[in-house]
Scaffold this motif. Sequence first.
Motif, short mmCIF file in Angstrom:
data_model
loop_
_atom_site.label_atom_id
_atom_site.label_comp_id
_atom_site.label_asym_id
_atom_site.label_seq_id
_atom_site.Cartn_x
_atom_site.Cartn_y
_atom_site.Cartn_z
N ILE A 47 -1.38 -60.30 -23.49
CA ILE A 47 -0.20 -60.96 -24.03
C ILE A 47 0.77 -59.93 -24.60
O ILE A 47 0.48 -59.26 -25.60
CB ILE A 47 -0.59 -61.97 -25.15
CG1 ILE A 47 -1.61 -62.98 -24.61
CG2 ILE A 47 0.64 -62.69 -25.68
CD1 ILE A 47 -2.21 -63.87 -25.68
N ASP A 48 1.91 -59.80 -23.96
CA ASP A 48 3.01 -58.96 -24.46
C ASP A 48 2.54 -57.57 -24.87
O ASP A 48 2.65 -57.17 -26.03
CB ASP A 48 3.69 -59.66 -25.65
CG ASP A 48 4.50 -60.86 -25.21
OD1 ASP A 48 4.85 -60.95 -24.03
OD2 ASP A 48 4.77 -61.73 -26.06
N LEU A 49 2.05 -56.82 -23.89
CA LEU A 49 1.68 -55.42 -24.12
C LEU A 49 2.80 -54.54 -23.57
O LEU A 49 2.88 -54.31 -22.36
CB LEU A 49 0.35 -55.09 -23.44
CG LEU A 49 -0.86 -55.93 -23.87
CD1 LEU A 49 -2.11 -55.49 -23.13
CD2 LEU A 49 -1.06 -55.88 -25.38
N PRO A 50 3.69 -54.05 -24.42
CA PRO A 50 4.91 -53.39 -23.94
C PRO A 50 4.67 -52.10 -23.19
O PRO A 50 5.50 -51.69 -22.37
CB PRO A 50 5.70 -53.14 -25.24
CG PRO A 50 4.67 -53.14 -26.32
CD PRO A 50 3.64 -54.13 -25.89
N ALA A 51 3.55 -51.42 -23.44
CA ALA A 51 3.27 -50.15 -22.76
C ALA A 51 2.50 -50.37 -21.46
O ALA A 51 2.04 -49.41 -20.84
CB ALA A 51 2.48 -49.22 -23.68
N LEU A 52 2.36 -51.62 -21.05
CA LEU A 52 1.56 -51.95 -19.87
C LEU A 52 2.37 -52.82 -18.89
O LEU A 52 1.93 -53.89 -18.49
CB LEU A 52 0.29 -52.68 -20.30
CG LEU A 52 -0.91 -52.65 -19.36
CD1 LEU A 52 -1.49 -51.25 -19.26
CD2 LEU A 52 -1.96 -53.62 -19.83
N PRO A 53 3.56 -52.35 -18.49
CA PRO A 53 4.40 -53.20 -17.63
C PRO A 53 3.83 -53.42 -16.24
O PRO A 53 4.18 -54.41 -15.59
CB PRO A 53 5.72 -52.41 -17.57
CG PRO A 53 5.32 -50.98 -17.81
CD PRO A 53 4.19 -51.06 -18.80
N THR A 54 2.97 -52.53 -15.77
CA THR A 54 2.38 -52.70 -14.45
C THR A 54 0.95 -53.22 -14.51
O THR A 54 0.26 -53.28 -13.49
CB THR A 54 2.38 -51.38 -13.66
OG1 THR A 54 1.56 -50.43 -14.36
CG2 THR A 54 3.79 -50.83 -13.52
#
Length: 220
Positions: A47-54
């Motif tokens: 849920i909403d992990l900004p450093a994990l866009p891929t």
Amino acid sequence: MRGNPHITDLRELHALPSLEFLALMYCPEVRDLAPLAEMRLRHLSVIDLPALPTLSGLSRVTSLCSLSVLQPIPGDSLAAYLPVGAPLDQLILGRGATETTGLTGLDAFPELTWLNLSGDGAALGPHDWEQLARHPALARLSVDSRFLPEHGPTTELTGIRTLHFHLDAGAEEQVSRFARAFPCAQYVHLFLAEDAAPGADDVYAEFFPQAEVKIDRPGR
């Protein structure tokens, strides 16, 4: 784990070999989910992990029977980023997860029985309805009204036995357009938002004469 800026390496979780349920929410330094593949996780929420866009490493976590992804999935197919080969029974997609993929690749998860489409997302197109219709095991569908196309469904989903609709303004019109897509539904649960126009319960029930219908309204 929620909002923890100190979690950077998920290998630290290997100290919990019996861990089966994990939710990662708003952890800004989580960059790779691959260490989870070495565990026996059964249920995972991303849920909403900004450093994990891929969604790096998620495709390797093949022990899961349920998965929630509440953030955008890149690319044009779910199968490119989700764990193909996992015995997924339940899949929850929301907060823009299907904005670019739609439901392309859903057939890569043949054991899936319950799909939940929640929150923000693009309306389902004809190809998405075909993905749902031809899925061999899907029997339960939860869907937010934002995913419903304006002019109604293009295909009947005869495999769906349990249906959950989250409806907002214009609820009665929405139900009237989509009820015919679920001729074999046995249980229908309608969740009406505060801005949904009032309507008698029996009016909604008439759209699903073959099913048990439950209606939840705010404050009731």
